[in-house]
Design a protein around this motif. Structure first.
Motif, short mmCIF file in Angstrom:
data_model
loop_
_atom_site.label_atom_id
_atom_site.label_comp_id
_atom_site.label_asym_id
_atom_site.label_seq_id
_atom_site.Cartn_x
_atom_site.Cartn_y
_atom_site.Cartn_z
N ALA A 135 0.84 -1.20 0.00
CA ALA A 135 0.00 0.00 0.00
C ALA A 135 0.88 1.25 0.00
N CYS A 136 0.25 2.37 -0.35
CA CYS A 136 0.97 3.64 -0.35
C CYS A 136 0.04 4.77 0.09
N ASN A 137 -0.71 5.32 -0.84
CA ASN A 137 -1.50 6.52 -0.53
C ASN A 137 -2.89 6.50 -1.13
N ARG A 138 -3.49 5.30 -1.20
CA ARG A 138 -4.86 5.17 -1.72
C ARG A 138 -5.74 4.58 -0.62
N PRO A 139 -6.17 5.39 0.33
CA PRO A 139 -6.88 4.85 1.50
C PRO A 139 -8.17 4.12 1.16
N GLU A 140 -8.97 4.65 0.24
CA GLU A 140 -10.24 3.99 -0.07
C GLU A 140 -10.02 2.70 -0.85
N ALA A 141 -9.02 2.69 -1.70
CA ALA A 141 -8.68 1.45 -2.40
C ALA A 141 -8.26 0.39 -1.39
N LEU A 142 -7.41 0.78 -0.44
CA LEU A 142 -6.94 -0.17 0.56
C LEU A 142 -8.08 -0.66 1.44
N ALA A 144 -11.24 -1.01 0.69
CA ALA A 144 -12.07 -1.97 -0.06
C ALA A 144 -11.34 -3.30 -0.24
N SER A 145 -10.04 -3.23 -0.54
CA SER A 145 -9.29 -4.45 -0.79
C SER A 145 -9.11 -5.28 0.49
N LEU A 146 -8.80 -4.61 1.60
CA LEU A 146 -8.66 -5.33 2.87
C LEU A 146 -9.99 -5.95 3.31
N LYS A 147 -11.07 -5.22 3.16
CA LYS A 147 -12.38 -5.76 3.54
C LYS A 147 -12.69 -7.00 2.72
N ASN A 148 -12.40 -6.93 1.43
CA ASN A 148 -12.64 -8.07 0.54
C ASN A 148 -11.79 -9.27 0.98
N LEU A 149 -10.51 -9.02 1.28
CA LEU A 149 -9.63 -10.10 1.74
C LEU A 149 -10.16 -10.75 3.01
N ILE A 150 -10.52 -9.91 3.97
CA ILE A 150 -10.99 -10.42 5.26
C ILE A 150 -12.29 -11.17 5.12
N ASP A 151 -13.19 -10.67 4.29
CA ASP A 151 -14.48 -11.34 4.08
C ASP A 151 -14.31 -12.67 3.35
N THR A 152 -13.24 -12.79 2.56
CA THR A 152 -13.04 -13.96 1.72
C THR A 152 -12.22 -15.05 2.39
N LEU A 238 -6.63 -4.54 -5.84
CA LEU A 238 -7.11 -5.84 -6.28
C LEU A 238 -8.42 -6.25 -5.59
N VAL A 239 -9.22 -7.01 -6.33
CA VAL A 239 -10.43 -7.65 -5.83
C VAL A 239 -10.18 -9.16 -5.91
N PHE A 240 -10.70 -9.92 -4.95
CA PHE A 240 -10.35 -11.33 -4.84
C PHE A 240 -11.57 -12.23 -5.00
N ALA A 241 -11.38 -13.29 -5.77
CA ALA A 241 -12.46 -14.25 -6.00
C ALA A 241 -12.73 -15.05 -4.73
N LYS A 242 -13.93 -15.63 -4.64
CA LYS A 242 -14.33 -16.36 -3.44
C LYS A 242 -13.47 -17.59 -3.19
#
Length: 473
Positions: A135-142, A144-152, A238-242
């Protein structure tokens, strides 16, 4: 910035807080800063909150702060605590290197000073594979991506998340901390200085050199400091498949045991919806091309790459023959990641996003990979069955496929001989037409499988092919 602070004015322990609060001079007798630390360190550098000394004298420091200053201080304390924890681990790592070097210089048994016994790599018989989020400086991207990872992810213990942040961007750091214990480790790349000795043309691309510096830091943290045997590297757009984790877990033992494998990737550069077979979402391939975009490597590979890590453009460097060494990655028919719209913002400025990347679609149906027999991917079997089988298929022209001249042919081969053949035919068929160190995207022994007009096509060189021509890049 309070740097190399000295002249301790006083120290008080705030009742019930457990915080050791100190005021240090900054060269100006009228101003001072303070911070929280677990232990006392000399010459510590930190971002500070300035408070006039005459207001602070004789009072507990929190009592002289305005509400907004308390919020600011709290965030700085968190940053400092994280930095100290990371520095402690780094110091242990350096100490181990120095001890090993000392032994070698004294003539004792030679040893790999970077070698480290893995820590927390197995929980009983349970495999543990960390997810390294860059990560760097895209808070909303991060977010969304972390939430997707954790949910998956199926298990936080089997798949701990490590976030490595460059840029020192506070809103992005705040996002990481908002996930609390869901994040196992949070580290910040400390070197924010400009890249040195860049040529004028390279200066325009400095962002790519900073990314390479960050990757080296992050991979060092995961493999050399934390001691993991393997890691999955992802980025914040990134977005992650189930079945992303199921896919990686199933291929972990193959990656660990097969010396002909370089990585496992979730990506397919030709993964547009019309070019993949959704009825074969369990299908996997070997590829000579490093795909990236959700990839797993071992600590052994990192040990091999670490000392020669490039100054910039790390991904293309990984694709060079000296690094790849005739090894392959495993990749899926249908991608297990896709790039979110946040990918339009970044160092690449959205290059290829609107024309290509946004059309790559990831898998939507869960595949139980850990229950499947994946032994067909072992090199000897793959070459004897998959490669030889392709050269027994009917050889046709692109027009035959587009016009469906032979409807009974469900699988066919289209051949290229020269670089110009490849590029002109690839453009007509809609696949990526570029090369990296002579290797076409998703190619294995030059063969690229995809769907065209609902027919399986293997775009391939003649059967006499022996090696890639780096001049094709």
């Amino acid at each position: 910035m309070c740097m190399h602070m000295h002249s301790d004015l006083y120290s008080k322990l705030t009742p019930g807080s457990g915080f050791d609060l100190r005021v240090m001079t900054t060269g100006n007798e009228k101003e001072a800063c303070y911070f929280y630390i677990n232990c006392h360190f000399s010459d510590l550098e930190c971002d500070c909150l300035y408070i006039p000394v005459y207001e602070a004298q004789g009072k507990y420091l929190p009592n002289v702060l305005q509400p907004e200053e308390k919020v600011q201080l709290t965030e700085k304390l968190k940053d400092l605590a994280d930095a100290i924890a990371s520095q402690g681990e780094w110091n242990q790592y350096l100490l181990k290197q120095l001890q090993g070097l000392k032994m070698e210089l004294e003539g004792n048994n030679k040893m790999d000073i970077f070698k480290r016994e893995p820590i927390n790599d197995n929980l009983g018989s349970e495999i543990q594979i960390p997810i390294l989020m860059i990560a760097c400086n895209r808070p909303e991207a991060l977010r969304a991506s972390l939430k997707n990872l954790i949910d998956t992810r199926p298990s936080s213990s089997r798949f701990p998340i490590v976030v490595s942040q460059d840029c020192m961007h506070q809103p992005t750091a705040d996002v990481v901390r908002s996930f609390g214990n869901e994040i196992k480790h949070f580290t910040q790349q400390p070197d924010q200085s400009p890249i040195k000795d860049l040529k004028p043309k390279e200066k325009k691309l400095e962002g790519y050199y900073k990314i390479s510096r960050h990757y080296k830091w992050a991979l060092t943290q995961v493999f050399d400091i934390k001691g993991y045997k393997a890691a999955i590297i992802v980025e914040d757009d990134l977005v992650f498949a189930k079945d992303f984790f199921e896919y990686m877990e199933a291929l972990y033992p193959y990656l660990m045991k097969d010396p002909s494998l370089f990585c496992v990737s979730a990506w397919n550069d030709n993964g547009k919806e019309s070019m993949v077979d959704n009825s074969q979402n369990e299908k996997l391939y070997r590829t000579d091309f490093f795909p990236g975009l959700g990839w797993m490597i071992t600590s052994n590979l990192w040990s091999e790459l670490r000392d020669k890590w490039p100054k910039g453009f790390w991904d293309d460097w990984l694709r060079q023959p000296d690094q790849r060494r005739d090894r392959q990655c495993i990749r899926p028919e249908i991608p297990r990641t896709e790039i979110s719209p946040h990918g339009k913002k970044g160092v690449s400025k959205g290059q290829f996003f609107d024309k290509h990347l946004k059309f790559i679609k990831m898998n939507t149906k869960f595949v139980p990979f850990t229950k499947l027999d994946l032994s067909y991917l072992t090199k000897d079997r793959y070459d004897s069955e998959w490669v030889k089988g392709i050269y027994k298929l009917p050889l046709v022209s692109i027009n035959d496929v587009l016009k469906n001249t032979n409807p009974s042919h469900k699988e066919v081969r289209i051949e290229y001989v020269t670089k110009n053949d490849f590029k002109s035919l690839a453009k007509r068929m809609g696949i990526m037409d570029d090369f990296k160190s002579g290797v076409p995207r998703m190619g294995y022994r030059g063969i690229i499988p995809f769907l065209l007009n609902k027919k399986r096509v293997y775009f391939s060189p003649p059967s006499t092919w022996t090696k890639y021509d780096t001049s094709w890049s």
